[in-house]
Design an enzyme around this catalytic site. Structure first.
Site, PDB file in Angstrom:
ATOM      1  N   ASP A  87      32.970  44.273  41.136  1.00 42.21           N
ATOM      2  CA  ASP A  87      33.802  43.088  40.946  1.00 42.21           C
ATOM      3  C   ASP A  87      33.435  41.938  41.881  1.00 42.21           C
ATOM      4  O   ASP A  87      34.276  41.107  42.237  1.00 42.21           O
ATOM      5  CB  ASP A  87      35.277  43.457  41.112  1.00 42.21           C
ATOM      6  N   ASP A 148      35.529  45.335  32.139  1.00 43.53           N
ATOM      7  CA  ASP A 148      35.805  44.248  33.075  1.00 43.53           C
ATOM      8  C   ASP A 148      34.524  43.596  33.601  1.00 43.53           C
ATOM      9  O   ASP A 148      34.502  42.418  33.951  1.00 43.53           O
ATOM     10  CB  ASP A 148      36.612  44.740  34.279  1.00 43.53           C
TER      11      ASP A 148
END
Length: 373
Positions: A87, A148
């Site tokens: 991320d 994601d």
């Protein structure tokens, strides 16, 4: 109403600068945000909100807070504090890269490029994937991707453009291709996660970490796909990415409840206690707006997409936004972090707040977030 919603969001964000006092909001409990010292995957969203509000108002208080956050991200990178995950794009696109985009600050640009190198360390050539979580060789997560990650790929595409090193873009394309092939199902729904043999990339199975069941469609995951593939199309011009974003958008919008804001999973049984995920709808508004930028005016799906985007935005503003609640810490109620895990299943989510402001800035001012220049 859009203007009023943006004014309210900006005012609350400014109020939160003092309330958070240099710390970073994550998710809430009983209406109060949990704060951390820049140790979570979500901290870029607060910084991105500050930059958006600064661009909207030119109020130096927003800039000062955002710049202080970027310095915190510099320290985090130097210390490699909780960066062993994929991320990195969420963290550094909305902080350092945003500062570069707004101010052309060379130091911020170097920090963003350095963060892209950290993300590249997640590349596993034997499997042909960016490993989502865990150390290399991890028994459970060594061959795992999650949807994601599509929102982290713009950092790599951007790095390729600014360095001339095409390895960044090659990795991003391969990850997008693997995501398209294995995470998006034939009916245009999506898996949250997919497992591969980490030694050779052989596909094993799809599953979920957040959704109702391995075979279900977690709505926030679908939203990441809508927006992520639209951004991949922007960077590559590959029509397959545009088509995938469009197909996923149709699937999402065809399942909107009456108030325009989705439940947390499209397969979850619907009853009075079923949780929503307002953040999934906010992400999708941004993703569809991005997709519409690439579609011709006479595209047969344009009216359907525009109507669905409007229904979603109207639902957020009229039913989930904290307009009229001046002391509220969050901007959107009824987000869900992990219904499955019982973690903040019906609360404020800082990413929901970020995408809500981005959606308002997109619709009102043509802003495009901080995913590309």
């Amino acid at each position: 109403m859009l203007q009023e919603a943006l004014r309210d969001a900006v005012a609350k964000t400014k109020q939160n600068i003092a309330r958070f006092n240099g710390r970073f909001p994550h998710v809430s409990e009983n209406g109060v945000y949990h704060l951390n010292d820049n140790t979570d995957w979500t901290n870029g969203f607060w910084t991105g909100m500050l930059w958006l509000c600064y661009e909207n108002t030119k109020d130096g208080e927003f800039r000062d807070a955002a710049v202080a956050n970027v310095e915190s991200f510099r320290q985090r990178l130097e210390a490699h504090t909780v960066l062993d995950h994929h991320d990195i794009g969420f963290l550094y696109s909305l902080s350092a890269k945003a500062q570069w985009m707004i101010e052309k600050d060379e130091t911020a640009k170097k920090l963003a490029l350095a963060s892209a190198d950290v993300l590249m360390k997640r590349w596993r050539p034997n499997a042909g994937i960016l490993q989502a979580w865990g150390p290399e060789g991890d028994e459970k997560n060594g061959g795992r991707i999650i949807i994601d990650c599509l929102m982290n790929l713009p950092l790599l595409f951007w790095a390729a453009r600014h360095t001339g090193d095409q390895r960044y873009a090659e990795v991003a394309v391969q990850q997008a291709d693997m995501s398209r092939r294995y995470l998006v199902r034939g009916d245009d729904s999506s898996y949250h996660t997919f497992y591969f043999d980490q030694s050779n990339g052989v596909a094993i199975r799809g599953g979920t970490e957040q959704g109702y069941a391995d075979s279900s469609t977690w709505t926030r995951g679908q939203a990441w796909g809508i927006y992520g593939f639209a951004l991949a199309y922007h960077y590559t011009g590959n029509p397959l990415y545009q088509e995938t974003s469009l197909r996923m958008s149709r699937h999402f919008l065809e399942r909107l409840p009456g108030d325009g804001v989705v439940y947390w999973d499209f397969s979850a049984p619907i009853h009075a206690e079923t949780k929503r995920d307002s953040s999934a709808s906010a992400i999708t508004v941004c993703g569809i707006h991005q997709l519409l930028l690439s579609l011709p005016a006479d595209h047969p799906d344009r009216a359907f997409l525009e109507n669905g985007m409007k229904r979603s935005m109207d639902g957020l503003i009229h039913h989930y936004a904290t307009i009229g609640k001046p002391d509220a810490e969050g901007l959107l109620e009824r987000g869900s972090y992990s219904v499955r895990g019982g973690a903040s299943p019906d609360d404020y989510m800082i990413w929901g707040d970020y995408y809500y402001i981005e959606a308002l800035m997109r619709i009102l001012h043509g802003h495009k977030g901080y995913w590309y220049e």
